[in-house]
Design a protein around this motif. Structure first.
Motif, short mmCIF file in Angstrom:
data_model
loop_
_atom_site.label_atom_id
_atom_site.label_comp_id
_atom_site.label_asym_id
_atom_site.label_seq_id
_atom_site.Cartn_x
_atom_site.Cartn_y
_atom_site.Cartn_z
N UNK A 109 0.83 -1.19 0.00
CA UNK A 109 0.00 0.00 0.00
C UNK A 109 0.87 1.25 0.00
N UNK A 110 0.61 2.13 0.98
CA UNK A 110 1.33 3.39 1.04
C UNK A 110 2.80 3.19 1.36
N UNK A 111 3.18 2.00 1.83
CA UNK A 111 4.57 1.76 2.19
C UNK A 111 5.43 1.30 1.04
N UNK A 112 4.89 1.28 -0.19
CA UNK A 112 5.65 0.74 -1.31
C UNK A 112 6.92 1.53 -1.56
N UNK A 113 6.85 2.84 -1.46
CA UNK A 113 8.04 3.66 -1.71
C UNK A 113 9.12 3.36 -0.70
N UNK A 114 8.71 3.21 0.56
CA UNK A 114 9.67 2.88 1.60
C UNK A 114 10.32 1.53 1.38
N UNK A 115 9.53 0.59 0.89
CA UNK A 115 10.06 -0.75 0.64
C UNK A 115 11.06 -0.70 -0.50
N UNK A 116 10.78 0.11 -1.51
CA UNK A 116 11.72 0.25 -2.62
C UNK A 116 13.07 0.73 -2.11
N UNK A 117 13.04 1.73 -1.26
CA UNK A 117 14.28 2.27 -0.71
C UNK A 117 14.99 1.24 0.16
N UNK A 121 3.40 -9.66 -17.81
CA UNK A 121 4.78 -9.80 -17.35
C UNK A 121 5.64 -8.63 -17.76
N UNK A 122 6.59 -8.26 -16.91
CA UNK A 122 7.53 -7.18 -17.21
C UNK A 122 8.93 -7.60 -16.76
N UNK A 123 9.92 -6.96 -17.38
CA UNK A 123 11.32 -7.12 -16.98
C UNK A 123 11.79 -8.57 -17.03
N UNK A 124 11.50 -9.22 -18.15
CA UNK A 124 11.95 -10.60 -18.31
C UNK A 124 13.46 -10.67 -18.46
N UNK A 125 14.06 -11.70 -17.88
CA UNK A 125 15.49 -11.95 -18.04
C UNK A 125 15.74 -13.42 -18.38
N UNK A 157 -2.04 -6.01 -11.75
CA UNK A 157 -2.45 -6.47 -10.42
C UNK A 157 -1.75 -5.60 -9.38
N UNK A 158 -2.51 -4.68 -8.77
CA UNK A 158 -1.88 -3.74 -7.84
C UNK A 158 -1.56 -4.37 -6.49
N UNK A 159 -1.90 -5.65 -6.31
CA UNK A 159 -1.59 -6.30 -5.05
C UNK A 159 -0.25 -7.02 -5.08
N UNK A 160 0.43 -7.06 -6.24
CA UNK A 160 1.68 -7.80 -6.31
C UNK A 160 2.80 -7.02 -5.64
N UNK A 161 3.76 -7.76 -5.13
CA UNK A 161 4.93 -7.16 -4.48
C UNK A 161 6.02 -6.99 -5.53
N UNK A 162 5.90 -5.94 -6.31
CA UNK A 162 6.79 -5.72 -7.45
C UNK A 162 8.22 -5.45 -7.00
N UNK A 163 8.37 -4.66 -5.94
CA UNK A 163 9.72 -4.33 -5.49
C UNK A 163 10.50 -5.57 -5.05
N UNK A 164 9.84 -6.43 -4.30
CA UNK A 164 10.51 -7.63 -3.83
C UNK A 164 10.75 -8.60 -4.99
N UNK A 165 9.82 -8.62 -5.96
CA UNK A 165 10.02 -9.45 -7.15
C UNK A 165 11.27 -9.02 -7.90
N UNK A 166 11.47 -7.71 -8.04
CA UNK A 166 12.65 -7.22 -8.74
C UNK A 166 13.92 -7.48 -7.95
N UNK A 167 13.84 -7.43 -6.62
CA UNK A 167 15.00 -7.79 -5.81
C UNK A 167 15.37 -9.25 -6.04
N UNK A 168 14.37 -10.12 -6.12
CA UNK A 168 14.61 -11.54 -6.35
C UNK A 168 15.24 -11.78 -7.72
N UNK A 169 14.68 -11.12 -8.75
CA UNK A 169 15.25 -11.23 -10.09
C UNK A 169 16.69 -10.72 -10.09
#
Length: 307
Positions: free
Chosen positions: A10-18, A108-112, A246-258
């Motif tokens: 939710x509102x904490x997404x920016x903080x999680x990105x940092x 899907x985005x940012x495929x590797x 899907x606005x419920x996905x944890x995109x920041x953590x997904x990108x950290x995993x990738x």
């Protein structure tokens, strides 16, 4: 079984990105703790799970970031469907045609490109269909069909099943009859079924090697890693689920995993993972000459802007 989605960020997404950016730069022994307790939903194939590779990678990732990875191992088709329904944050699969469709549809985005191994045709040592005398995957399948020798198909829309259907199609054969058995399950179980019924099957090399000591099947046709036909190549891709869909996905953590999986550290873990003293997967994310095509569906061209 579908994931039970988490209602956090939710509102904490920016903080999680940092926070993730800080973790990525803090060194392997520096867990900042600000994302501790978060959970990443990973939809993946049974081969990454059956071989034990995921346990190796996820343990390192979880230790570094202080998070949990909830891995759901399915066939590639099921994994992609989970992601389409918003029940995964990131997917790790091995059927490029299905991956391309997932990307073209905007899910899907940012495929590797991540890693590769290959497929092998395995069967009983007495080889009643004479598969060991063939040099091409299509010829091997033709021999099996001609002899009506038992063939165990995953039949589950997985990456392996997708590859199997491509081979049958190129051989000009539509398999049917009592000799053709669909298990509807993962690679490990399908190998067990094939072993119990003295059947042939198509397997990814990694899963076969990890189970080799427990079954009596043999590799009768090698894939390209051992000089076999290129048709049996087996590349794996990883991509995040689009947060605009899907606005419920944890995109920041997904990108950290990738980022971790495709980093020098993650790629080294892949390269060093073995079974029976044999390497199961070969890292493919790092290259002096990166392939732009890995990021976009096959045949994609930039918009000409109406010209």
């Amino acid at each position: 079984m579908e994931y039970r989605r988490r209602a956090f960020l939710g509102a904490g997404a920016t903080g999680l990105t940092a926070a993730i950016a800080g973790c990525l730069n803090s060194g392997s022994d520096g867990n900042e703790g600000s994302i501790a307790g978060a959970e990443l939903a990973l939809a993946t194939t049974t081969s990454t799970y059956d071989t034990g590779l995921l346990d190796e990678i996820n343990a390192e990732f979880q230790d570094r970031f202080g998070v949990q990875v909830a891995a759901n191992a399915q066939g590639t088709g099921q994994a992609i469907e989970s992601a389409r329904n918003g029940n995964a944050d990131v997917i790790l699969v091995h059927a490029r045609s299905q991956e391309d469709e997932f990307m073209r549809d905007g899910y899907g985005v940012n495929r590797r490109d991540l890693m590769f191994n290959d497929f092998v045709v395995v069967g009983p040592s007495d080889d009643p269909a004479g598969v060991g005398d063939t040099e091409q995957a299509t010829a091997a399948f033709e021999a099996i069909a001609s002899a009506q020798a038992t063939f165990a198909s995953r039949g589950d829309d997985s990456g392996t099943h997708t590859k199997e259907k491509v081979i049958w199609s190129e051989a000009g054969i539509e398999p049917s009859g009592e000799w053709y058995q669909e298990t509807g399950s993962g690679m490990g179980n399908t190998l067990t079924v094939a072993d119990e019924s003295s059947a042939y099957t198509l397997a990814d090399r990694g899963t076969f090697l990890s189970m080799q000591d427990n079954i009596d099947l043999e590799i009768l046709l090698q894939g390209p890693i051992e000089g076999g036909p290129e048709l049996l190549s087996n590349p794996y891709g990883i991509m995040a689920v689009n947060p605009e869909i899907h606005d419920n996905v944890n995109y920041q953590l997904a990108m950290a995993y990738i980022g971790f999986f495709t980093s020098p550290e993650g790629q080294e873990l892949i390269a060093n993972y073995t079974a029976n003293d044999q390497q199961l997967f070969f890292p493919e994310a790092l290259s002096e000459d990166p392939d732009f095509q890995q990021y976009v569906p096959e045949g994609w061209q930039p918009d000409s802007g109406g010209e």
